[in-house]
Write an enzyme that holds these catalytic residues in place. Sequence first.
Site, PDB file in Angstrom:
ATOM      1  N   HIS A 121      33.934  45.268  46.288  1.00  0.00           N
ATOM      2  CA  HIS A 121      34.087  43.819  46.324  1.00  0.00           C
ATOM      3  C   HIS A 121      35.560  43.398  46.287  1.00  0.00           C
ATOM      4  O   HIS A 121      36.389  44.029  45.651  1.00  0.00           O
ATOM      5  CB  HIS A 121      33.336  43.175  45.160  1.00  0.00           C
ATOM      6  CG  HIS A 121      33.775  43.664  43.801  1.00  0.00           C
ATOM      7  ND1 HIS A 121      34.867  43.167  43.138  1.00  0.00           N
ATOM      8  CD2 HIS A 121      33.245  44.617  42.997  1.00  0.00           C
ATOM      9  CE1 HIS A 121      34.992  43.766  41.963  1.00  0.00           C
ATOM     10  NE2 HIS A 121      34.027  44.665  41.866  1.00  0.00           N
ATOM     11  N   ASP A 122      35.862  42.358  47.046  1.00  0.00           N
ATOM     12  CA  ASP A 122      37.191  41.737  47.081  1.00  0.00           C
ATOM     13  C   ASP A 122      38.272  42.643  47.671  1.00  0.00           C
ATOM     14  O   ASP A 122      39.466  42.406  47.465  1.00  0.00           O
ATOM     15  CB  ASP A 122      37.612  41.277  45.677  1.00  0.00           C
ATOM     16  CG  ASP A 122      36.579  40.357  45.047  1.00  0.00           C
ATOM     17  OD1 ASP A 122      36.433  39.218  45.535  1.00  0.00           O
ATOM     18  OD2 ASP A 122      35.906  40.773  44.077  1.00  0.00           O
ATOM     19  N   GLY A 139      36.928  47.850  43.643  1.00  0.00           N
ATOM     20  CA  GLY A 139      37.137  46.427  43.802  1.00  0.00           C
ATOM     21  C   GLY A 139      38.599  46.025  43.780  1.00  0.00           C
ATOM     22  O   GLY A 139      39.421  46.646  43.101  1.00  0.00           O
TER      23      GLY A 139
END
Length: 266
Positions: A121-122, A139
Amino acid sequence: MSLIHPSAVIEDGAVLGDNVSVGPFAYIGHNVKIGDNTTVASHAVIEGHTTIGKNNRIFPHAAVGTIPQDLKYHGEHVELIIGDNNTIREFTLLNPGTEGGGSVTRIGNGNLLMGYVHLGHDVILGNHCILANGATLAGHVELGDHVVIGGLTPVHQFVKIGDYAMIGGASALAQDIPPFCLAEGNRANLRGLNLTGLRRHIEREEINALKTAYRELFEQGNPLQEVAESIFKTSSSEKVKQLCEFIMNSKRGIPFTRTKHKEDNK
Protein backbone atom coordinates in the site's frame (compact mmCIF):
# COMPACT_ATOMS: atom_id res chain seq x y z
CA MET A 1 -14.59 -11.93 -32.76
CA SER A 2 -15.24 -10.58 -29.27
CA LEU A 3 -12.21 -9.64 -27.18
CA ILE A 4 -14.10 -10.57 -23.99
CA HIS A 5 -14.21 -14.30 -23.22
CA PRO A 6 -17.72 -15.53 -22.32
CA SER A 7 -16.52 -16.89 -18.98
CA ALA A 8 -15.01 -13.58 -17.85
CA VAL A 9 -16.92 -11.65 -15.15
CA ILE A 10 -17.11 -7.90 -15.73
CA GLU A 11 -19.33 -6.12 -13.23
CA ASP A 12 -21.70 -3.33 -14.20
CA GLY A 13 -19.93 0.02 -13.85
CA ALA A 14 -16.53 -1.15 -15.05
CA VAL A 15 -15.19 1.00 -17.87
CA LEU A 16 -13.13 -0.67 -20.61
CA GLY A 17 -11.45 1.26 -23.41
CA ASP A 18 -11.10 0.29 -27.04
CA ASN A 19 -9.56 -3.07 -27.92
CA VAL A 20 -9.33 -4.27 -24.32
CA SER A 21 -8.94 -8.05 -24.23
CA VAL A 22 -10.20 -10.09 -21.25
CA GLY A 23 -9.35 -13.78 -21.01
CA PRO A 24 -11.20 -16.79 -19.58
CA PHE A 25 -12.36 -16.63 -15.94
CA ALA A 26 -10.90 -13.16 -15.35
CA TYR A 27 -12.75 -10.87 -12.93
CA ILE A 28 -13.09 -7.08 -13.23
CA GLY A 29 -14.87 -5.15 -10.49
CA HIS A 30 -17.40 -2.35 -10.87
CA ASN A 31 -15.04 0.51 -9.95
CA VAL A 32 -12.29 -0.50 -12.39
CA LYS A 33 -11.26 1.59 -15.40
CA ILE A 34 -9.00 0.07 -18.07
CA GLY A 35 -7.43 2.00 -20.94
CA ASP A 36 -7.22 1.15 -24.63
CA ASN A 37 -5.33 -1.87 -25.95
CA THR A 38 -4.77 -3.43 -22.53
CA THR A 39 -4.88 -7.23 -22.21
CA VAL A 40 -6.13 -9.02 -19.10
CA ALA A 41 -5.25 -12.71 -19.18
CA SER A 42 -7.13 -15.68 -17.78
CA HIS A 43 -7.88 -15.82 -14.04
CA ALA A 44 -6.57 -12.31 -13.38
CA VAL A 45 -8.47 -10.34 -10.72
CA ILE A 46 -8.83 -6.55 -10.91
CA GLU A 47 -10.97 -4.88 -8.29
CA GLY A 48 -11.28 -1.83 -6.04
CA HIS A 49 -10.96 1.74 -7.28
CA THR A 50 -8.34 0.80 -9.84
CA THR A 51 -7.44 2.88 -12.89
CA ILE A 52 -5.23 1.28 -15.54
CA GLY A 53 -3.82 3.16 -18.52
CA LYS A 54 -3.22 2.12 -22.11
CA ASN A 55 -1.23 -0.76 -23.62
CA ASN A 56 -0.72 -2.71 -20.40
CA ARG A 57 -0.34 -6.48 -20.28
CA ILE A 58 -1.71 -8.25 -17.20
CA PHE A 59 -0.86 -11.94 -17.05
CA PRO A 60 -2.72 -14.91 -15.51
CA HIS A 61 -3.48 -14.97 -11.78
CA ALA A 62 -2.37 -11.39 -11.12
CA ALA A 63 -4.29 -9.78 -8.23
CA VAL A 64 -4.61 -6.06 -8.93
CA GLY A 65 -6.34 -3.62 -6.59
CA THR A 66 -7.30 -6.00 -3.79
CA ILE A 67 -7.55 -4.35 -0.37
CA PRO A 68 -4.31 -3.31 1.36
CA GLN A 69 -2.62 -5.71 3.76
CA ASP A 70 -2.84 -3.21 6.59
CA LEU A 71 -4.78 -3.83 9.81
CA LYS A 72 -5.65 -0.12 9.97
CA TYR A 73 -7.68 -0.35 6.76
CA HIS A 74 -11.42 -0.32 7.41
CA GLY A 75 -12.96 0.17 4.01
CA GLU A 76 -11.98 3.76 3.27
CA HIS A 77 -11.91 5.04 -0.33
CA VAL A 78 -8.42 4.20 -1.61
CA GLU A 79 -7.02 3.88 -5.10
CA LEU A 80 -4.53 2.10 -7.31
CA ILE A 81 -3.43 4.08 -10.36
CA ILE A 82 -1.37 2.39 -13.09
CA GLY A 83 0.08 4.21 -16.10
CA ASP A 84 0.74 3.00 -19.64
CA ASN A 85 2.82 0.25 -21.24
CA ASN A 86 3.41 -1.82 -18.11
CA THR A 87 3.90 -5.58 -18.01
CA ILE A 88 2.42 -7.25 -14.93
CA ARG A 89 3.38 -10.91 -14.84
CA GLU A 90 1.88 -13.98 -13.18
CA PHE A 91 0.86 -13.93 -9.49
CA THR A 92 1.76 -10.30 -8.93
CA LEU A 93 -0.07 -8.59 -6.04
CA LEU A 94 -0.70 -4.84 -6.29
CA ASN A 95 -2.51 -3.14 -3.41
CA PRO A 96 -4.09 0.32 -3.29
CA GLY A 97 -3.11 3.02 -0.81
CA THR A 98 -4.27 3.65 2.74
CA GLU A 99 -5.71 6.72 4.41
CA GLY A 100 -2.52 7.21 6.44
CA GLY A 101 -0.31 7.21 3.34
CA GLY A 102 -2.21 9.45 0.96
CA SER A 103 -4.78 6.82 -0.13
CA VAL A 104 -3.06 6.09 -3.46
CA THR A 105 -0.62 3.51 -4.76
CA ARG A 106 0.79 4.84 -8.02
CA ILE A 107 2.66 2.98 -10.78
CA GLY A 108 4.21 4.92 -13.67
CA ASN A 109 4.85 3.91 -17.27
CA GLY A 110 6.88 1.20 -18.97
CA ASN A 111 7.58 -0.95 -15.91
CA LEU A 112 8.20 -4.70 -15.85
CA LEU A 113 6.90 -6.50 -12.77
CA MET A 114 7.94 -10.15 -13.00
CA GLY A 115 6.21 -13.09 -11.35
CA TYR A 116 5.24 -12.95 -7.66
CA VAL A 117 6.18 -9.28 -7.27
CA HIS A 118 4.29 -7.48 -4.50
CA LEU A 119 3.74 -3.73 -4.31
CA GLY A 120 2.33 -2.84 -0.91
CA HIS A 121 0.00 0.00 0.00
CA ASP A 122 1.00 3.59 -0.80
CA VAL A 123 3.97 2.53 -2.95
CA ILE A 124 5.11 5.05 -5.54
CA LEU A 125 6.81 3.44 -8.54
CA GLY A 126 8.41 5.59 -11.23
CA ASN A 127 8.91 4.82 -14.91
CA HIS A 128 10.86 2.07 -16.69
CA CYS A 129 11.64 0.08 -13.55
CA ILE A 130 12.33 -3.66 -13.52
CA LEU A 131 11.38 -5.76 -10.49
CA ALA A 132 12.53 -9.35 -10.89
CA ASN A 133 10.68 -12.43 -9.66
CA GLY A 134 9.75 -12.33 -5.99
CA ALA A 135 10.79 -8.73 -5.30
CA THR A 136 8.50 -7.36 -2.58
CA LEU A 137 7.98 -3.72 -1.62
CA ALA A 138 6.44 -2.96 1.75
CA GLY A 139 4.12 -0.04 2.35
CA HIS A 140 5.14 3.56 1.55
CA VAL A 141 8.22 2.56 -0.48
CA GLU A 142 9.17 5.03 -3.23
CA LEU A 143 11.17 4.22 -6.37
CA GLY A 144 12.46 6.67 -8.94
CA ASP A 145 12.86 5.99 -12.66
CA HIS A 146 14.93 3.18 -14.23
CA VAL A 147 15.36 1.33 -10.93
CA VAL A 148 16.24 -2.39 -11.05
CA ILE A 149 15.52 -4.71 -8.10
CA GLY A 150 16.82 -8.27 -8.25
CA GLY A 151 14.74 -11.34 -7.48
CA LEU A 152 13.74 -12.42 -3.97
CA THR A 153 14.60 -9.01 -2.52
CA PRO A 154 12.37 -7.48 0.18
CA VAL A 155 12.35 -3.71 0.68
CA HIS A 156 11.46 -2.31 4.11
CA GLN A 157 8.56 0.12 4.53
CA PHE A 158 9.25 3.83 3.94
CA VAL A 159 12.49 3.14 2.05
CA LYS A 160 13.29 5.38 -0.92
CA ILE A 161 15.36 4.33 -3.93
CA GLY A 162 16.64 6.94 -6.38
CA ASP A 163 16.78 7.01 -10.18
CA TYR A 164 19.00 4.47 -11.98
CA ALA A 165 19.75 2.58 -8.75
CA MET A 166 20.13 -1.19 -8.77
CA ILE A 167 19.55 -3.62 -5.88
CA GLY A 168 21.14 -7.05 -6.25
CA GLY A 169 19.09 -10.22 -6.06
CA ALA A 170 18.43 -11.91 -2.71
CA SER A 171 19.26 -8.72 -0.84
CA ALA A 172 17.32 -7.28 2.10
CA LEU A 173 17.03 -3.52 1.95
CA ALA A 174 16.21 -1.50 5.08
CA GLN A 175 17.64 1.96 4.25
CA ASP A 176 17.53 4.48 1.42
CA ILE A 177 19.60 3.93 -1.72
CA PRO A 178 20.70 7.10 -3.53
CA PRO A 179 20.25 7.54 -7.27
CA PHE A 180 22.85 6.03 -9.61
CA CYS A 181 24.12 3.58 -6.97
CA LEU A 182 24.43 -0.20 -6.71
CA ALA A 183 23.57 -2.03 -3.47
CA GLU A 184 23.44 -5.67 -2.47
CA GLY A 185 23.66 -7.98 0.52
CA ASN A 186 21.68 -8.85 3.63
CA ARG A 187 21.43 -6.20 4.92
CA ALA A 188 22.11 -4.38 1.68
CA ASN A 189 25.08 -1.98 1.51
CA LEU A 190 26.28 0.33 -1.23
CA ARG A 191 28.82 -1.36 -3.51
CA GLY A 192 29.56 1.56 -5.82
CA LEU A 193 27.86 3.21 -8.74
CA ASN A 194 25.52 1.33 -11.07
CA LEU A 195 27.97 1.85 -13.90
CA THR A 196 26.40 -0.62 -16.31
CA GLY A 197 23.04 1.10 -16.06
CA LEU A 198 24.56 4.58 -16.18
CA ARG A 199 26.53 3.87 -19.37
CA ARG A 200 23.26 3.02 -21.12
CA HIS A 201 21.61 6.32 -20.30
CA ILE A 202 24.04 9.02 -19.13
CA GLU A 203 26.89 10.90 -20.79
CA ARG A 204 30.43 9.94 -19.81
CA GLU A 205 31.16 13.42 -18.46
CA GLU A 206 28.33 13.08 -15.97
CA ILE A 207 29.46 9.58 -15.00
CA ASN A 208 32.96 10.85 -14.27
CA ALA A 209 31.50 13.62 -12.11
CA LEU A 210 29.44 11.04 -10.22
CA LYS A 211 32.55 8.89 -9.65
CA THR A 212 34.38 11.83 -8.11
CA ALA A 213 31.41 12.73 -5.92
CA TYR A 214 30.94 9.11 -4.82
CA ARG A 215 34.54 8.91 -3.62
CA GLU A 216 34.21 12.15 -1.67
CA LEU A 217 30.92 11.07 -0.12
CA PHE A 218 31.57 7.47 0.82
CA GLU A 219 35.33 6.83 0.94
CA GLN A 220 36.97 9.75 2.72
CA GLY A 221 35.62 9.16 6.22
CA ASN A 222 34.01 12.60 6.59
CA PRO A 223 30.44 13.20 7.86
CA LEU A 224 28.12 12.23 5.03
CA GLN A 225 25.55 15.00 5.37
CA GLU A 226 28.20 17.71 5.57
CA VAL A 227 30.01 16.42 2.50
CA ALA A 228 26.74 16.16 0.57
CA GLU A 229 25.83 19.77 1.42
CA SER A 230 29.30 21.00 0.39
CA ILE A 231 29.28 19.18 -2.93
CA PHE A 232 25.71 20.30 -3.66
CA LYS A 233 26.74 23.94 -3.30
CA THR A 234 29.84 23.71 -5.50
CA SER A 235 29.12 21.11 -8.20
CA SER A 236 28.01 22.13 -11.68
CA SER A 237 26.69 18.62 -12.46
CA GLU A 238 22.93 18.21 -12.23
CA LYS A 239 23.32 14.48 -11.61
CA VAL A 240 25.74 15.09 -8.75
CA LYS A 241 23.36 17.64 -7.26
CA GLN A 242 20.56 15.07 -7.52
CA LEU A 243 22.72 12.51 -5.69
CA CYS A 244 23.60 14.96 -2.91
CA GLU A 245 20.06 16.26 -2.50
CA PHE A 246 18.77 12.71 -2.06
CA ILE A 247 21.34 12.08 0.70
CA MET A 248 20.53 15.38 2.41
CA ASN A 249 16.82 14.51 2.48
CA SER A 250 17.14 10.85 3.50
CA LYS A 251 15.08 9.89 6.54
CA ARG A 252 16.19 6.27 6.96
CA GLY A 253 19.89 6.82 6.31
CA ILE A 254 22.26 5.45 3.68
CA PRO A 255 23.81 1.98 4.21
CA PHE A 256 27.52 2.03 3.31
CA THR A 257 31.02 1.15 4.48
CA ARG A 258 34.04 3.24 3.50
CA THR A 259 35.89 0.95 1.09
CA LYS A 260 37.37 1.72 -2.31
CA HIS A 261 35.76 0.13 -5.35
CA LYS A 262 37.79 -1.13 -8.28
CA GLU A 263 35.22 0.01 -10.83
CA ASP A 264 35.69 3.64 -9.79
CA ASN A 265 39.20 3.53 -11.22
CA LYS A 266 38.08 2.48 -14.69
